[in-house]
Motif scaffolding. Sequence first.
Motif, mmCIF file in Angstrom:
data_model
loop_
_atom_site.group_PDB
_atom_site.id
_atom_site.type_symbol
_atom_site.label_atom_id
_atom_site.label_comp_id
_atom_site.label_asym_id
_atom_site.label_seq_id
_atom_site.Cartn_x
_atom_site.Cartn_y
_atom_site.Cartn_z
ATOM 1 N N GLY A 33 0.826 -1.202 0.000
ATOM 2 C CA GLY A 33 0.000 0.000 0.000
ATOM 3 C C GLY A 33 0.861 1.254 0.000
ATOM 4 N N PRO A 34 0.240 2.436 0.012
ATOM 5 C CA PRO A 34 1.007 3.680 0.008
ATOM 6 C C PRO A 34 1.969 3.732 1.195
ATOM 7 C CG PRO A 34 -1.337 4.118 -0.310
ATOM 8 C CD PRO A 34 -1.218 2.655 -0.011
ATOM 9 N N GLY A 35 3.223 4.081 0.929
ATOM 10 C CA GLY A 35 4.228 4.182 1.997
ATOM 11 C C GLY A 35 4.797 2.839 2.422
ATOM 12 N N GLU A 36 4.392 1.775 1.714
ATOM 13 C CA GLU A 36 4.864 0.425 2.102
ATOM 14 C C GLU A 36 5.840 -0.152 1.079
ATOM 15 O OE1 GLU A 36 1.290 -1.627 4.675
ATOM 16 O OE2 GLU A 36 1.479 -2.161 2.578
ATOM 17 N N VAL A 37 6.575 -1.150 1.549
ATOM 18 C CA VAL A 37 7.418 -1.936 0.641
ATOM 19 C C VAL A 37 7.097 -3.414 0.826
ATOM 20 C CG1 VAL A 37 9.405 -0.385 0.461
ATOM 21 C CG2 VAL A 37 9.271 -1.970 2.386
ATOM 22 N N GLN A 38 7.455 -4.196 -0.196
ATOM 23 C CA GLN A 38 7.372 -5.660 -0.061
ATOM 24 C C GLN A 38 8.800 -6.194 -0.140
ATOM 25 O OE1 GLN A 38 5.454 -8.723 -3.026
ATOM 26 N NE2 GLN A 38 3.894 -8.075 -1.542
ATOM 27 N N VAL A 39 9.126 -7.053 0.827
ATOM 28 C CA VAL A 39 10.512 -7.531 0.966
ATOM 29 C C VAL A 39 10.543 -9.058 0.914
ATOM 30 C CG1 VAL A 39 12.516 -7.611 2.534
ATOM 31 C CG2 VAL A 39 11.123 -5.531 2.403
ATOM 32 N N ARG A 40 11.513 -9.586 0.178
ATOM 33 C CA ARG A 40 11.763 -11.041 0.242
ATOM 34 C C ARG A 40 12.971 -11.256 1.149
ATOM 35 N NH1 ARG A 40 9.740 -15.066 -1.666
ATOM 36 N NH2 ARG A 40 8.582 -14.018 -3.318
ATOM 37 N N GLU A 77 15.560 -8.334 0.386
ATOM 38 C CA GLU A 77 15.628 -7.443 -0.767
ATOM 39 C C GLU A 77 14.238 -6.901 -1.065
ATOM 40 O OE1 GLU A 77 17.334 -9.637 -3.981
ATOM 41 O OE2 GLU A 77 16.525 -8.219 -5.461
ATOM 42 N N VAL A 78 14.163 -5.624 -1.346
ATOM 43 C CA VAL A 78 12.878 -5.020 -1.707
ATOM 44 C C VAL A 78 12.461 -5.576 -3.073
ATOM 45 C CG1 VAL A 78 11.724 -2.842 -2.273
ATOM 46 C CG2 VAL A 78 13.380 -2.932 -0.378
ATOM 47 N N ILE A 79 11.233 -6.154 -3.128
ATOM 48 C CA ILE A 79 10.764 -6.704 -4.418
ATOM 49 C C ILE A 79 9.615 -5.875 -4.997
ATOM 50 C CG2 ILE A 79 11.608 -9.081 -4.144
ATOM 51 C CD1 ILE A 79 8.791 -9.893 -3.160
ATOM 52 N N ALA A 80 9.051 -4.975 -4.190
ATOM 53 C CA ALA A 80 8.058 -4.017 -4.713
ATOM 54 C C ALA A 80 8.070 -2.839 -3.752
ATOM 55 C CB ALA A 80 6.667 -4.653 -4.764
ATOM 56 N N SER A 81 7.944 -1.635 -4.294
ATOM 57 C CA SER A 81 7.996 -0.461 -3.413
ATOM 58 C C SER A 81 6.905 0.525 -3.776
ATOM 59 C CB SER A 81 9.372 0.206 -3.512
ATOM 60 O OG SER A 81 9.371 1.365 -2.690
ATOM 61 N N ASN A 82 6.244 1.025 -2.745
ATOM 62 C CA ASN A 82 5.252 2.080 -2.931
ATOM 63 C C ASN A 82 5.656 3.265 -2.046
ATOM 64 O OD1 ASN A 82 2.977 3.395 -3.751
ATOM 65 N ND2 ASN A 82 1.534 1.799 -3.115
ATOM 66 N N LEU A 86 12.663 3.889 -0.911
ATOM 67 C CA LEU A 86 13.265 2.569 -1.177
ATOM 68 C C LEU A 86 12.913 2.105 -2.584
ATOM 69 C CD1 LEU A 86 12.534 0.906 2.292
ATOM 70 C CD2 LEU A 86 14.803 1.372 1.344
ATOM 71 N N GLN A 87 13.917 1.500 -3.222
ATOM 72 C CA GLN A 87 13.735 1.034 -4.603
ATOM 73 C C GLN A 87 13.788 -0.492 -4.644
ATOM 74 O OE1 GLN A 87 13.238 3.681 -6.503
ATOM 75 N NE2 GLN A 87 13.809 4.899 -4.715
ATOM 76 N N VAL A 88 13.145 -1.046 -5.678
ATOM 77 C CA VAL A 88 13.258 -2.488 -5.910
ATOM 78 C C VAL A 88 14.748 -2.839 -6.049
ATOM 79 C CG1 VAL A 88 12.791 -4.331 -7.591
ATOM 80 C CG2 VAL A 88 10.971 -2.731 -6.944
ATOM 81 N N GLY A 89 15.167 -3.890 -5.342
ATOM 82 C CA GLY A 89 16.583 -4.298 -5.391
ATOM 83 C C GLY A 89 17.381 -3.817 -4.193
ATOM 84 N N ASP A 90 16.835 -2.860 -3.421
ATOM 85 C CA ASP A 90 17.555 -2.404 -2.227
ATOM 86 C C ASP A 90 17.658 -3.545 -1.208
ATOM 87 O OD1 ASP A 90 17.938 0.149 -3.136
ATOM 88 O OD2 ASP A 90 16.340 1.063 -1.934
ATOM 89 N N THR A 91 18.797 -3.591 -0.526
ATOM 90 C CA THR A 91 18.971 -4.561 0.555
ATOM 91 C C THR A 91 18.530 -3.900 1.857
ATOM 92 O OG1 THR A 91 20.830 -5.554 -0.579
ATOM 93 C CG2 THR A 91 20.675 -5.988 1.773
ATOM 94 N N VAL A 92 17.671 -4.591 2.591
ATOM 95 C CA VAL A 92 17.139 -3.998 3.828
ATOM 96 C C VAL A 92 17.156 -5.016 4.963
ATOM 97 C CG1 VAL A 92 15.640 -2.276 2.741
ATOM 98 C CG2 VAL A 92 14.751 -4.582 3.157
ATOM 99 N N GLN A 93 17.155 -4.498 6.180
ATOM 100 C CA GLN A 93 16.971 -5.377 7.350
ATOM 101 C C GLN A 93 15.810 -4.862 8.173
ATOM 102 O OE1 GLN A 93 20.498 -5.509 9.759
ATOM 103 N NE2 GLN A 93 20.745 -3.310 9.804
#
Length: 334
Positions: A33-40, A77-82, A86-93
């Motif tokens: 959703g808005p302001g969210e990211v999806q991470v694998r 890794e970010v796999i979708a970003s809203n 943060l961008q797709v491909g960013d490494t996050v913890q």
Amino acid sequence: MTTSREVRLKSRPEGLPTAANFEVASVELPAPGPGEVQVRNHFMSVDPYMRGRMYDRPSYVPPFQIGEALQGGCVGEVIASNDPSLQVGDTVQSMLGWREAYNAPASAVQKVDTSSGLPLQAFLGIAGMPGMTAYAGLLRVAALKEGDVVFVSAAAGAVGSVVCQIAKIKGHTVIGSAGGPEKAAFLKSIGVDHVIDYKAVPDLKAALREAAPRGIDVYFENVGGEHLEAAIDSARPFARFALCGMISQYNETGEPKGPSNIIQAVGKSLKLEGFIVSNHYDLLPDFLRDMSGWIASGQLQWKDTVDEGIDNAAGAFIKLFKGENMGKMLVKLS
Ligand SMILES: NC(=O)c1ccc[n+]([C@@H]2O[C@H](COP(=O)([O-])OP(=O)(O)OC[C@H]3O[C@@H](n4cnc5c(N)ncnc54)[C@H](OP(=O)(O)O)[C@@H]3O)[C@@H](O)[C@H]2O)c1
């Protein structure tokens, strides 16, 4: 929709946790959703403190709830970003481990600086919370100073192995205790001066006296029970104890045994100080500077024990209490 599997607490463990206390469930994640990211998630951490969160009691972190996914450190890794940050491909913890993928507000994840070239899983170990625990506990809580003889329990684990090495880098005599010949050999390979295989010695107190005939100045406590008693016995006057954890008591079902010789803390003027790493994050810049230098110069080494797949996450956690990990225990998820 992205399908993710997550580990939930099925029942509160009594004593040593078993596989039956956990269940793996499937969830469908909508687009963020808005302001969210999806991470694998690529790696998740299993840590002894999580056992404390399985009890229904107030503590410095709230208890896990039955039927809900567990939480803990993870990198992915970010796999979708809203969210523009943060961008797709960013490494996050984040603390949304124990699951293959998740949606979260961008503010709930931290971007990982991968420029150091460290492998991803190092951010859950040597360059992450366990490394920081070792650093803060030894240098601030125990206030390591010249000439100290340092005793470390669970010395071949994620925290203990870093404590031993920082103490060696700073020129100290180090005594490490761990269970089994393989761990003893690892400790020797990282420069520990005296290794005690506590499972092989008939009398831990006597073994520590022999390793430190003039006594110890610092005890880095990870285990409790017999180890704490032996450390009190060998402590020199004004010794400092950094009480980091007492894993031998985490699955205790009765009254845990107290150190019978605690009275010596008075006569020897001992300082026993408990600590939680989250209260010491003001040291983070110093930690990152020192650790990156020590790692780059080859002075600091580490080991990981990596199990694969979300189905093996609960088993990896249980291994911590059987001593079946060397260095940091991790689960590789993708
Ligand atoms: N205060 C904080 O903020 C903080 C933060 C992180 C960790 N900790 C604490 O630091 C300690 C180490 O954590 P870690 O993540 O580095 O785990 P770890 O040492 O990598 O793994 C746990 C180790 O504990 C030892 N152990 C397990 N049960 C034992 C028992 N009954 N008696 C003696 N040793 C036992 C095992 O090693 P052996 O094979 O050698 O027995 C096992 O490999 C734990 O007590 C943890 O709770 C505290």
